[in-house]
Design a protein around this motif. Structure first.
Motif, PDB file in Angstrom:
ATOM      1  N   THR A 111       0.830  -1.201   0.000  1.00  0.00           N
ATOM      2  CA  THR A 111       0.000   0.000   0.000  1.00  0.00           C
ATOM      3  C   THR A 111       0.865   1.250   0.000  1.00  0.00           C
ATOM      4  O   THR A 111       1.770   1.402   0.817  1.00  0.00           O
ATOM      5  N   VAL A 112       0.581   2.149  -0.927  1.00  0.00           N
ATOM      6  CA  VAL A 112       1.277   3.427  -1.018  1.00  0.00           C
ATOM      7  C   VAL A 112       0.599   4.457  -0.133  1.00  0.00           C
ATOM      8  O   VAL A 112       1.237   5.252   0.551  1.00  0.00           O
ATOM      9  N   GLY A 113      -0.727   4.454  -0.152  1.00  0.00           N
ATOM     10  CA  GLY A 113      -1.514   5.400   0.614  1.00  0.00           C
ATOM     11  C   GLY A 113      -2.953   5.339   0.158  1.00  0.00           C
ATOM     12  O   GLY A 113      -3.342   4.449  -0.602  1.00  0.00           O
ATOM     13  N   GLY A 132      -8.866  16.212  -6.666  1.00  0.00           N
ATOM     14  CA  GLY A 132      -7.701  16.822  -7.278  1.00  0.00           C
ATOM     15  C   GLY A 132      -6.633  15.826  -7.667  1.00  0.00           C
ATOM     16  O   GLY A 132      -6.890  14.625  -7.770  1.00  0.00           O
ATOM     17  N   VAL A 133      -5.418  16.319  -7.870  1.00  0.00           N
ATOM     18  CA  VAL A 133      -4.284  15.488  -8.278  1.00  0.00           C
ATOM     19  C   VAL A 133      -3.438  15.148  -7.059  1.00  0.00           C
ATOM     20  O   VAL A 133      -3.226  15.997  -6.182  1.00  0.00           O
ATOM     21  N   HIS A 134      -2.957  13.920  -7.011  1.00  0.00           N
ATOM     22  CA  HIS A 134      -2.036  13.468  -5.967  1.00  0.00           C
ATOM     23  C   HIS A 134      -0.803  12.889  -6.648  1.00  0.00           C
ATOM     24  O   HIS A 134      -0.859  12.433  -7.785  1.00  0.00           O
ATOM     25  N   ARG A 135       0.314  12.900  -5.927  1.00  0.00           N
ATOM     26  CA  ARG A 135       1.557  12.334  -6.451  1.00  0.00           C
ATOM     27  C   ARG A 135       2.074  11.263  -5.504  1.00  0.00           C
ATOM     28  O   ARG A 135       2.039  11.424  -4.274  1.00  0.00           O
ATOM     29  N   VAL A 136       2.558  10.155  -6.077  1.00  0.00           N
ATOM     30  CA  VAL A 136       3.175   9.085  -5.303  1.00  0.00           C
ATOM     31  C   VAL A 136       4.588   9.514  -4.921  1.00  0.00           C
ATOM     32  O   VAL A 136       5.395   9.870  -5.785  1.00  0.00           O
ATOM     33  N   ASP A 138       7.979   8.870  -1.811  1.00  0.00           N
ATOM     34  CA  ASP A 138       8.569   7.853  -0.932  1.00  0.00           C
ATOM     35  C   ASP A 138       7.819   7.757   0.389  1.00  0.00           C
ATOM     36  O   ASP A 138       7.897   6.731   1.078  1.00  0.00           O
ATOM     37  N   ASP A 139       7.094   8.809   0.741  1.00  0.00           N
ATOM     38  CA  ASP A 139       6.371   8.828   2.007  1.00  0.00           C
ATOM     39  C   ASP A 139       4.883   8.530   1.862  1.00  0.00           C
ATOM     40  O   ASP A 139       4.125   8.596   2.828  1.00  0.00           O
ATOM     41  N   GLY A 140       4.448   8.222   0.639  1.00  0.00           N
ATOM     42  CA  GLY A 140       3.042   7.912   0.426  1.00  0.00           C
ATOM     43  C   GLY A 140       2.459   8.754  -0.685  1.00  0.00           C
ATOM     44  O   GLY A 140       3.103   8.974  -1.723  1.00  0.00           O
ATOM     45  N   LEU A 141       1.235   9.256  -0.469  1.00  0.00           N
ATOM     46  CA  LEU A 141       0.568  10.102  -1.445  1.00  0.00           C
ATOM     47  C   LEU A 141       0.552  11.540  -0.954  1.00  0.00           C
ATOM     48  O   LEU A 141       0.216  11.808   0.196  1.00  0.00           O
ATOM     49  N   ALA A 142       0.917  12.459  -1.833  1.00  0.00           N
ATOM     50  CA  ALA A 142       0.948  13.873  -1.473  1.00  0.00           C
ATOM     51  C   ALA A 142      -0.011  14.643  -2.364  1.00  0.00           C
ATOM     52  O   ALA A 142       0.027  14.498  -3.600  1.00  0.00           O
ATOM     53  N   PRO A 143      -0.904  15.464  -1.789  1.00  0.00           N
ATOM     54  CA  PRO A 143      -1.790  16.301  -2.610  1.00  0.00           C
ATOM     55  C   PRO A 143      -0.972  17.226  -3.501  1.00  0.00           C
ATOM     56  O   PRO A 143       0.015  17.820  -3.072  1.00  0.00           O
TER      57      PRO A 143
END
Length: 274
Positions: A111-113, A132-136, A138-143
């Motif tokens: 699981t990434v997030g 909205g858009v999220h980015r994968v 190293d720490d998970g998913l970032a808005p």
């Protein structure tokens, strides 16, 4: 196994490619050579939401699981019901209806997030969702901003299709085109860092092509809503929601209806018989 290419990547002009289509009836494959669309068949009966060419094989997001195979034989991976899938690095990225995003390495899912929203599409490390858009990372998913994202394209200059317009990522998200955009695709082979290269975007009424920094409308031979765009050789492969494939190798679009209703996505791989 066919030689797997990243989704929306083109191969040599002389090659015949296989275009995999995700639709309500299942996963179908059509042989495409230049702008000629040849024989096609249903290779997996399921309810397919998305399809992608990945380093591990052809991946399909279905109502039951993420399926992975060589284009003819598919096997379950244990992800569970999925709504979107993409190739990322040496593995597969998938999203579930509950907003969970996970990565598959060929053996296990990690699981990434998760997002508290509906995931609409994945491309490389980008996630398009209703919030909205999220980015994968190293720490998970970032808005990553925007609202109501319908699709994303990561190559060169990231783009997002939203209800209010098409946006390009630069110093923040910048307006590219106004409109109710549902689809955006970019070609990693023609792109370079900071340069978009070949790309397409679509509203329910129009298809746009990017060339040399400009977006222009493109006329399709059918009046149907565009569902997705992939790239074979130097030709875009356009899929409509009514199951029509249209290919333009330089002399205008030629098309063929596959008889697949509620078509959702197309992915291209090289045919190992060529």
């Amino acid at each position: 196994m066919p030689e797997i290419r990243e989704k929306r990547v083109y191969v040599d002009r002389a090659a015949t490619v296989e275009a995999y289509v995700a639709a309500e009836l299942g996963v179908a494959v059509a042989r495409v050579s230049g702008d000629k669309i040849g024989e096609f068949s249903l290779v997996e009966r399921c309810t397919a939401r998305d399809v992608a060419a990945t380093a591990l094989g052809v991946a399909a997001a279905t109502d039951d699981d993420v399926l992975l195979g060589d284009g003819e034989d598919f096997a379950e991976t244990g992800f569970g019901p999925a709504v979107a899938v993409a190739g990322v690095g040496d593995g597969v990225l998938a999203a579930g209806a509950d907003g969970t995003v996970a990565r598959y390495d060929g053996d296990d899912w990690t699981t990434v997030g998760s997002v508290d929203a509906d995931v609409r599409a994945l491309d490389a490390d980008l996630v398009a969702a209703s919030d909205g858009v999220h980015r994968v990372t190293d720490d998970g998913l970032a808005p990553a901003g925007l609202d109501d994202a319908r699709d994303v394209a990561a190559a060169g200059v990231p783009h997002a299709a939203t209800a209010s317009g098409l946006y390009a990522l630069g110093n923040g998200w910048m307006d590219a085109l106004d409109g109710d955009f549902r689809v955006v695709a970019s070609d990693p082979v023609s792109a370079s860092p900071g340069e978009l290269g070949r790309a397409h975007a679509a509203t329910p009424e129009a298809l746009y092509a990017h060339d040399d920094g400009d977006w222009t409308t493109v006329s399709l031979p059918v009046e149907e809503v565009v569902a997705d765009v992939a790239y074979a050789t130097d030709a875009p492969v356009v899929l409509t929601e009514d199951g029509t494939l249209a290919v333009d190798a330089g002399d205008g679009f030629r098309h063929r209806n596959l008889g697949l209703h509620d078509a959702r996505a197309v992915a291209v791989v090289a045919d190992d018989g060529e």
